[in-house]
Design a protein around this motif. Structure first.
Motif, PDB file in Angstrom:
ATOM      1  N   ARG A  29      62.775 -34.718  53.337  1.00 37.78           N
ATOM      2  CA  ARG A  29      61.769 -33.716  53.842  1.00 37.78           C
ATOM      3  C   ARG A  29      61.265 -34.090  55.223  1.00 37.78           C
ATOM      4  NH1 ARG A  29      58.016 -33.912  48.487  1.00 37.78           N
ATOM      5  NH2 ARG A  29      57.967 -36.172  49.164  1.00 37.78           N
ATOM      6  N   PHE A  30      61.388 -33.239  56.066  1.00 39.12           N
ATOM      7  CA  PHE A  30      61.117 -33.488  57.556  1.00 39.12           C
ATOM      8  C   PHE A  30      59.814 -32.874  57.821  1.00 39.12           C
ATOM      9  CE2 PHE A  30      61.169 -32.814  62.155  1.00 39.12           C
ATOM     10  CZ  PHE A  30      61.742 -33.839  62.519  1.00 39.12           C
ATOM     11  N   ASN A  31      58.769 -33.756  58.281  1.00 43.63           N
ATOM     12  CA  ASN A  31      57.497 -33.385  58.158  1.00 43.63           C
ATOM     13  C   ASN A  31      57.120 -33.301  59.627  1.00 43.63           C
ATOM     14  OD1 ASN A  31      56.348 -33.847  54.875  1.00 43.63           O
ATOM     15  ND2 ASN A  31      57.724 -35.571  55.600  1.00 43.63           N
ATOM     16  N   ILE A  32      56.576 -32.237  60.025  1.00 44.71           N
ATOM     17  CA  ILE A  32      56.076 -31.820  61.236  1.00 44.71           C
ATOM     18  C   ILE A  32      54.398 -32.005  61.285  1.00 44.71           C
ATOM     19  CG2 ILE A  32      56.367 -29.494  61.233  1.00 44.71           C
ATOM     20  CD1 ILE A  32      56.519 -29.371  64.259  1.00 44.71           C
ATOM     21  N   VAL A  33      53.762 -32.911  62.192  1.00 40.28           N
ATOM     22  CA  VAL A  33      52.266 -32.944  61.730  1.00 40.28           C
ATOM     23  C   VAL A  33      51.823 -32.708  63.142  1.00 40.28           C
ATOM     24  CG1 VAL A  33      50.327 -34.603  61.395  1.00 40.28           C
ATOM     25  CG2 VAL A  33      52.517 -34.978  60.471  1.00 40.28           C
ATOM     26  N   THR A  34      50.773 -31.347  63.064  1.00 40.53           N
ATOM     27  CA  THR A  34      50.232 -30.824  64.114  1.00 40.53           C
ATOM     28  C   THR A  34      48.820 -30.289  63.926  1.00 40.53           C
ATOM     29  OG1 THR A  34      50.789 -29.087  65.838  1.00 40.53           O
ATOM     30  CG2 THR A  34      51.252 -28.531  63.551  1.00 40.53           C
ATOM     31  N   ASP A  35      48.368 -29.694  64.926  1.00 40.54           N
ATOM     32  CA  ASP A  35      46.954 -29.283  64.713  1.00 40.54           C
ATOM     33  C   ASP A  35      46.551 -27.934  63.986  1.00 40.54           C
ATOM     34  OD1 ASP A  35      45.893 -31.569  65.882  1.00 40.54           O
ATOM     35  OD2 ASP A  35      45.529 -30.473  67.767  1.00 40.54           O
ATOM     36  N   ASP A  36      47.617 -26.881  64.312  1.00 41.95           N
ATOM     37  CA  ASP A  36      47.526 -25.620  63.928  1.00 41.95           C
ATOM     38  C   ASP A  36      48.767 -24.986  64.334  1.00 41.95           C
ATOM     39  OD1 ASP A  36      46.655 -22.827  63.446  1.00 41.95           O
ATOM     40  OD2 ASP A  36      45.309 -22.954  64.979  1.00 41.95           O
ATOM     41  N   ILE A  37      49.452 -24.100  63.560  1.00 41.51           N
ATOM     42  CA  ILE A  37      50.479 -23.251  63.927  1.00 41.51           C
ATOM     43  C   ILE A  37      50.125 -21.771  63.915  1.00 41.51           C
ATOM     44  CG2 ILE A  37      52.194 -24.808  62.913  1.00 41.51           C
ATOM     45  CD1 ILE A  37      52.728 -22.641  60.669  1.00 41.51           C
ATOM     46  N   GLY A  38      48.910 -21.236  64.111  1.00 44.50           N
ATOM     47  CA  GLY A  38      48.405 -19.921  64.115  1.00 44.50           C
ATOM     48  C   GLY A  38      48.878 -19.276  65.450  1.00 44.50           C
ATOM     49  N   ASP A 116      61.274 -39.257  53.302  1.00 42.02           N
ATOM     50  CA  ASP A 116      60.630 -38.590  54.084  1.00 42.02           C
ATOM     51  C   ASP A 116      60.683 -39.018  55.622  1.00 42.02           C
ATOM     52  OD1 ASP A 116      58.018 -36.239  52.900  1.00 42.02           O
ATOM     53  OD2 ASP A 116      59.041 -37.662  51.453  1.00 42.02           O
ATOM     54  N   ILE A 117      60.681 -37.919  56.523  1.00 42.68           N
ATOM     55  CA  ILE A 117      60.646 -38.419  57.951  1.00 42.68           C
ATOM     56  C   ILE A 117      59.647 -37.565  58.491  1.00 42.68           C
ATOM     57  CG2 ILE A 117      61.860 -38.189  60.140  1.00 42.68           C
ATOM     58  CD1 ILE A 117      64.641 -38.160  58.783  1.00 42.68           C
ATOM     59  N   PHE A 118      58.765 -38.299  59.395  1.00 42.31           N
ATOM     60  CA  PHE A 118      57.617 -37.734  60.155  1.00 42.31           C
ATOM     61  C   PHE A 118      57.695 -37.515  61.549  1.00 42.31           C
ATOM     62  CE2 PHE A 118      56.041 -38.966  56.023  1.00 42.31           C
ATOM     63  CZ  PHE A 118      55.024 -38.270  55.753  1.00 42.31           C
ATOM     64  N   LEU A 119      57.291 -36.263  62.112  1.00 41.17           N
ATOM     65  CA  LEU A 119      57.446 -36.028  63.529  1.00 41.17           C
ATOM     66  C   LEU A 119      55.815 -35.518  64.164  1.00 41.17           C
ATOM     67  CD1 LEU A 119      58.905 -35.054  66.071  1.00 41.17           C
ATOM     68  CD2 LEU A 119      58.696 -32.972  65.466  1.00 41.17           C
ATOM     69  N   ALA A 120      55.502 -36.685  64.795  1.00 41.61           N
ATOM     70  CA  ALA A 120      54.113 -36.519  65.188  1.00 41.61           C
ATOM     71  C   ALA A 120      54.171 -35.644  66.704  1.00 41.61           C
ATOM     72  CB  ALA A 120      53.524 -37.704  66.073  1.00 41.61           C
ATOM     73  N   THR A 121      53.211 -34.926  66.960  1.00 40.40           N
ATOM     74  CA  THR A 121      53.215 -33.841  68.378  1.00 40.40           C
ATOM     75  C   THR A 121      52.134 -34.026  68.909  1.00 40.40           C
ATOM     76  OG1 THR A 121      51.795 -32.270  66.852  1.00 40.40           O
ATOM     77  CG2 THR A 121      54.224 -31.952  66.763  1.00 40.40           C
ATOM     78  N   SER A 122      51.468 -35.350  68.819  1.00 44.98           N
ATOM     79  CA  SER A 122      50.449 -35.616  69.906  1.00 44.98           C
ATOM     80  C   SER A 122      50.022 -37.239  69.604  1.00 44.98           C
ATOM     81  CB  SER A 122      49.028 -34.954  69.640  1.00 44.98           C
ATOM     82  OG  SER A 122      48.606 -35.110  68.374  1.00 44.98           O
ATOM     83  N   TRP A 123      49.356 -37.768  70.296  1.00 43.07           N
ATOM     84  CA  TRP A 123      49.151 -39.271  69.925  1.00 43.07           C
ATOM     85  C   TRP A 123      48.194 -39.252  68.736  1.00 43.07           C
ATOM     86  CZ3 TRP A 123      44.087 -41.015  69.506  1.00 43.07           C
ATOM     87  CH2 TRP A 123      43.094 -40.364  69.966  1.00 43.07           C
ATOM     88  N   TRP A 124      47.447 -38.292  68.487  1.00 43.28           N
ATOM     89  CA  TRP A 124      46.264 -38.531  67.390  1.00 43.28           C
ATOM     90  C   TRP A 124      46.926 -38.173  65.929  1.00 43.28           C
ATOM     91  CZ3 TRP A 124      45.403 -34.937  71.514  1.00 43.28           C
ATOM     92  CH2 TRP A 124      45.780 -33.738  71.249  1.00 43.28           C
ATOM     93  N   SER A 125      48.253 -37.326  66.252  1.00 42.17           N
ATOM     94  CA  SER A 125      48.913 -37.379  64.906  1.00 42.17           C
ATOM     95  C   SER A 125      50.074 -38.497  64.630  1.00 42.17           C
ATOM     96  CB  SER A 125      49.690 -35.942  64.972  1.00 42.17           C
ATOM     97  OG  SER A 125      50.764 -35.612  66.037  1.00 42.17           O
ATOM     98  N   ALA A 126      50.469 -39.113  65.936  1.00 36.51           N
ATOM     99  CA  ALA A 126      51.203 -40.369  65.588  1.00 36.51           C
ATOM    100  C   ALA A 126      50.239 -41.370  65.063  1.00 36.51           C
ATOM    101  CB  ALA A 126      51.551 -40.700  67.008  1.00 36.51           C
ATOM    102  N   ARG A 127      48.929 -41.259  65.512  1.00 36.63           N
ATOM    103  CA  ARG A 127      48.179 -42.622  64.882  1.00 36.63           C
ATOM    104  C   ARG A 127      47.746 -42.118  63.655  1.00 36.63           C
ATOM    105  NH1 ARG A 127      44.109 -46.256  67.435  1.00 36.63           N
ATOM    106  NH2 ARG A 127      42.383 -46.464  65.777  1.00 36.63           N
ATOM    107  N   SER A 128      47.728 -40.992  63.084  1.00 36.34           N
ATOM    108  CA  SER A 128      46.951 -40.683  61.746  1.00 36.34           C
ATOM    109  C   SER A 128      48.418 -40.738  60.879  1.00 36.34           C
ATOM    110  CB  SER A 128      47.113 -39.135  61.801  1.00 36.34           C
ATOM    111  OG  SER A 128      48.008 -38.282  61.740  1.00 36.34           O
TER     112      SER A 128
END
Length: 401
Positions: A29-38, A116-128
């Motif tokens: 599973r490739f997990n992209i972590v972001t704020d919003d995709i609206g 699982d693999i995780f992709l952070a899209t900002s410093w705060w998603s990396a920290r989370s």
């Protein structure tokens, strides 16, 4: 009285850990972590991250899971994005959001497995992700010198901390930004980094038969990317330069209209000569792309080392583009329709005059457009990134780039 833990949780709510529960999953599973995709949030950076995740998962038959932290996650928005960008969605796409959940219930937790693999899209998603204590591979796509977003303080410190973390593999948007990091003390980042050049899909950004066949009586369009709430876009300097160009007669409003777009303030603006610019506000991707094909001169400032997306959007749509130098951003080879000016008011005003002159020469402008050296395929742009992701060392990390 609040204790320190509560104080930090409130300040770092944006970077709160994910609440997870272990499960078994046969596939990666490739997990992209972001704020919003609206649709209003699918600007350049978010769209780029989704494009990478989509291509990587489709190629490797992985499950794509989109995780949003500040808004609901609608797969309708994702599939609309895929269609717009001409991409092939993976066979299985999942959505998860903890925007309004405390994730105490087992049913609200994020299921994770060892694959699982995780992709952070900002410093705060990396920290989370890191604070979730996941012993999983963590990638972080960096699309700007993110510390520039903050004054010297806690947020800048936390940001820099994530950009120098030895547990993360980095994907850097543009060779220019990669070279900046390399020259400015980001050794840990560079030791585990790969870079790519952004792409501008030709089904979205292109010049059509009308772009270079304007009638003499038709007014030309000058587009200023105006974002007063984003300091790095130098909104006030740009408005000052436009005002000076109008006063000098460089921009003749009998022949030209000035358009402001990008999220400017609601207040009405007029220049000192009384001219009132047109206002586009925030546009959808399709509205923006359709508008780009009608632009003759694009004026876009970026007070960072990244080349920025709006100048390249506009070059791919047939406009003459004026942007600014910064640090190692002193030479760009994307197009002969690009003017890169020294970041001084007089130099920018003179460059506006040059841009107006170039835009009027439709024949030469079209020739320059045909010779653009800008990627128009995300599959091509991500070739090296995907090759590096698939060729790891024994620890599952990048081999040196």
């Amino acid at each position: 009285m609040r204790n320190v833990t509560e104080l930090l949780e409130e300040k770092l709510w944006i970077a709160r850990p994910l609440s997870v529960i272990e499960d078994e999953c046969e596939k990666t599973r490739f997990n992209i972590v972001t704020d919003d995709i609206g649709r209003r949030s699918l600007m350049g950076g978010v769209a780029t991250s989704l494009a990478l995740a989509t291509i990587l998962c489709e190629k490797n038959q992985w499950i794509l899971r989109i995780i949003t932290r500040q808004a609901p996650c609608s797969l309708n928005d994702y599939y609309a994005f895929v269609r717009l960008y001409g991409l092939q969605a993976p066979e299985k796409v999942e959505a998860y959001s903890d925007e309004e959940k405390n994730s105490v219930s087992i049913h609200e937790k994020l299921a994770v497995s060892e694959k699982d693999i995780f992709l952070a899209t900002s410093w705060w998603s990396a920290r989370s992700i890191l604070k979730s204590h996941l012993n999983r591979r963590i990638l972080y796509i960096i699309q700007e010198e993110e510390t520039f977003f903050y004054p010297y303080g806690d947020e800048r410190f936390w940001c820099e901390e994530m950009m120098k973390d030895q547990r993360i593999d980095y994907i850097v948007n543009s060779r220019l930004l990669y070279d900046y990091f390399k020259a400015n003390g980001y050794d840990m980042l560079i030791n585990h980094a790969v870079c790519f050049e952004p792409a501008f899909p030709k089904n979205l950004f292109y010049a059509d038969h009308r772009t270079f066949a304007r009638k003499q009586a038709e007014k030309r369009k000058l587009f200023f990317y105006s974002r007063p709430k984003n300091p790095r876009n130098l909104y006030y300097l740009g408005m000052e330069c436009l005002d000076e160009a109008l006063n000098r007669g460089i921009i003749d409003t009998d022949l030209w209209e000035i358009y402001l777009a990008g999220g400017q303030e609601d207040e009405e603006i007029c220049f000192s000569n009384g001219y009132i610019p047109k206002r586009n506000g925030i546009m959808s991707w399709k509205e923006y792309a359709d508008f780009a094909r009608t632009v003759d001169v694009s004026f876009s400032l970026m007070y960072t080392p990244h080349p920025s997306y709006p100048p390249l959007d506009m070059l791919c749509s047939g406009a003459v583009v004026l942007t600014n130098q910064f640090k190692n951003k002193n030479h760009l080879d994307y197009s002969k329709n690009l003017i890169l000016a020294e970041l001084k008011k007089e130099q920018l005003v003179q460059s506006l005059e040059k841009a107006v002159f170039m835009a009027e020469d439709l024949e030469q402008r079209e020739k320059n457009y045909q010779q653009n050296e800008i990627s128009q395929s995300w599959n091509d742009s991500f070739q090296k990134v995907i090759a590096v992701l698939e060729k790891n060392d024994k620890e599952g990390r990048y081999v040196p780039y």
